[in-house]
Design a protein around this motif. Structure first.
Motif, short mmCIF file in Angstrom:
data_model
loop_
_atom_site.label_atom_id
_atom_site.label_comp_id
_atom_site.label_asym_id
_atom_site.label_seq_id
_atom_site.Cartn_x
_atom_site.Cartn_y
_atom_site.Cartn_z
N ASN A 177 -78.64 -33.46 -3.92
CA ASN A 177 -79.27 -34.18 -5.03
C ASN A 177 -78.73 -33.77 -6.40
O ASN A 177 -79.32 -34.12 -7.42
CB ASN A 177 -80.78 -33.96 -5.00
N CYS A 178 -77.67 -33.03 -6.44
CA CYS A 178 -77.11 -32.56 -7.70
C CYS A 178 -76.27 -33.66 -8.36
O CYS A 178 -75.40 -34.25 -7.72
CB CYS A 178 -76.25 -31.32 -7.47
N LEU A 179 -76.55 -33.93 -9.62
CA LEU A 179 -75.79 -34.93 -10.38
C LEU A 179 -74.49 -34.30 -10.86
O LEU A 179 -74.50 -33.24 -11.49
CB LEU A 179 -76.61 -35.42 -11.57
N VAL A 180 -73.37 -34.94 -10.59
CA VAL A 180 -72.06 -34.44 -10.98
C VAL A 180 -71.51 -35.28 -12.13
O VAL A 180 -71.26 -36.47 -11.98
CB VAL A 180 -71.07 -34.47 -9.79
N CYS A 181 -71.35 -34.64 -13.30
CA CYS A 181 -70.83 -35.30 -14.49
C CYS A 181 -69.49 -34.66 -14.86
O CYS A 181 -69.39 -33.44 -14.95
CB CYS A 181 -71.79 -35.17 -15.66
N VAL A 182 -68.49 -35.49 -15.09
CA VAL A 182 -67.15 -35.00 -15.43
C VAL A 182 -66.73 -35.62 -16.75
O VAL A 182 -66.91 -36.82 -16.97
CB VAL A 182 -66.14 -35.36 -14.33
N LYS A 183 -66.16 -34.80 -17.64
CA LYS A 183 -65.70 -35.34 -18.93
C LYS A 183 -64.40 -34.66 -19.33
O LYS A 183 -64.05 -33.58 -18.86
CB LYS A 183 -66.78 -35.16 -19.99
N ILE A 184 -63.68 -35.32 -20.23
CA ILE A 184 -62.43 -34.79 -20.76
C ILE A 184 -62.31 -35.23 -22.21
O ILE A 184 -62.92 -36.22 -22.62
CB ILE A 184 -61.22 -35.29 -19.94
N CYS A 185 -61.54 -34.49 -22.98
CA CYS A 185 -61.24 -34.90 -24.35
C CYS A 185 -60.04 -35.84 -24.31
O CYS A 185 -58.94 -35.44 -23.94
CB CYS A 185 -60.93 -33.67 -25.21
N GLY A 186 -60.28 -37.08 -24.69
CA GLY A 186 -59.23 -38.08 -24.58
C GLY A 186 -58.22 -38.07 -25.71
O GLY A 186 -57.15 -38.67 -25.60
N ASP A 187 -58.52 -37.39 -26.81
CA ASP A 187 -57.63 -37.41 -27.97
C ASP A 187 -56.33 -36.65 -27.72
O ASP A 187 -55.39 -36.75 -28.51
CB ASP A 187 -58.34 -36.83 -29.19
N ILE A 188 -56.28 -35.87 -26.65
CA ILE A 188 -55.05 -35.14 -26.33
C ILE A 188 -54.26 -35.86 -25.23
O ILE A 188 -53.22 -35.37 -24.80
CB ILE A 188 -55.36 -33.70 -25.88
N LEU A 189 -54.75 -37.02 -24.80
CA LEU A 189 -54.15 -37.73 -23.67
C LEU A 189 -53.50 -39.04 -24.09
O LEU A 189 -53.96 -39.71 -25.01
CB LEU A 189 -55.22 -38.04 -22.62
#
Length: 336
Positions: A177-189
């Motif tokens: 039941n663990c919510l998995v959230c993934v993020k990245i800084c897009g300004d370097i991509l």
């Protein structure tokens, strides 16, 4: 892509703070298992180890008995807090008893949810099983690149990117039941790299987002990366407020037990108490926190050397209570 394209924080359906301040029970309490980190990210004060030496901030992990005392203190509130956030300045997985920390909080039922934020570089299958079995409700994974080369360049860390992805995949496929959230800084991509990020993690997360670089850390100059002054961290318009909303619903406990006004106090200049000698309830209702809240509601934030230069209140704003400042000042004064 299975994941919902959505920021890690809830921007919609937020509690209207002007209707609940002053809060008898905080919504969120940050507790830092470790203010050390194995990364040296260019946007983060904790990554600048020479600078930390200069302010005599010695990275360390939280004593487990102190942690249990903090959780027991939180249980003294008349009802559970919304979120116990096991994260502040460092990498939580560097604490050898991190799974036990989660399990203890879940056992005590001091909060509705227990979550964390991690770079996930130490997230092995064994560690994943431990975190999941302990009852972690949510994991925010900060991705710092889409290749091993980018990780070395941006975070100064040797990482096998393919293995890293597989470890995140393992957690997702066994998450219960663990919510998995993934993020990245897009300004370097590049646009191609943004697509690779979404293609790589979009089917092994519940929520995914590409953020912008923001100058959130007060008195920390971003020199090797460029701040995005066109959009806020979540793509929202940039706007400045005079009243910080965070100090009315959250508080942070550093790894040494000292309590900070907010989760951005990397230099320990906003100390409002000490969990080693005071209860969390005493700190929450204490004179130091009251004086900070009063300062903000009187719209004198700019007079403060730290709060006055906080970029969180321009680029990362979730709430705006400026127009209610006079009314709220009267309410918190009467509650004293």
């Amino acid at each position: 892509m299975k994941a919902e394209l959505k920021p890690r924080i809830e921007l919609a359906n937020r509690t209207k703070l002007e209707t609940v301040i002053p809060l008898e029970v905080p919504f969120t309490i940050f507790v830092d298992p470790s203010d050390a980190c194995n990364f040296q990210c260019k946007f983060c004060p904790t990554g600048n180890r020479e600078m930390l030496k200069g302010i005599n901030r010695i990275p360390g992990i939280m004593d487990f008995d102190l942690y249990k005392k903090i959780v027991d203190d939180i249980c003294e509130f008349p009802h559970p807090i919304k979120v116990l956030r096991l994260y502040k300045d460092g990498e939580p997985l560097m604490h050898p008893k991190f799974p036990e920390m989660i399990a203890y909080a879940k056992q005590k039922k001091c909060s509705i949810e227990v979550d964390t934020t991690t770079n996930a570089s130490l997230l092995t299958p064994e560690k994943s099983r431990q975190l999941i079995d302990a009852g972690l409700d949510r994991i925010n994974i900060s991705v710092e690149g889409v290749s091993s080369e980018q990780y070395k360049q941006f975070s100064g860390y040797e990482l096998d990117f393919e293995k890293y992805v597989e470890n995140v995949r393992y957690f997702y496929e066994n998450k219960k039941n663990c919510l998995v959230c993934v993020k990245i800084c897009g300004d370097i991509l590049s646009e191609e790299e943004k697509k690779k990020f979404l293609d790589t993690f979009g089917n092994i997360s519940d929520r995914i987002f590409i953020e912008h670089i923001a100058p959130c850390w007060p008195n920390f100059e971003l020199t090797d990366v460029k701040v995005n002054n066109e959009q806020g961290i979540y793509g929202q318009p940039i706007k400045e407020v005079m009243v910080c909303p965070y100090i009315f619903y959250s508080i942070s406990i550093n790894s040494d037990g000292k309590a900070s006004l907010c989760f951005l106090d990397w230099a320990r200049k906003l100390i409002v108490g000490d969990a080693r000698t005071e209860s969390i309830k005493e700190i929450w209702n204490g004179e130091k926190l009251y004086e900070y809240r009063k300062l903000h509601l009187e719209k004198r934030r700019k007079e403060h050397p730290v709060c006055g230069v906080c970029g969180q209140l321009t680029h990362c704003l979730p709430d705006d209570i400026d127009q209610y400042s006079e009314m709220l000042l009267e309410k918190i004064s009467k509650a004293r």
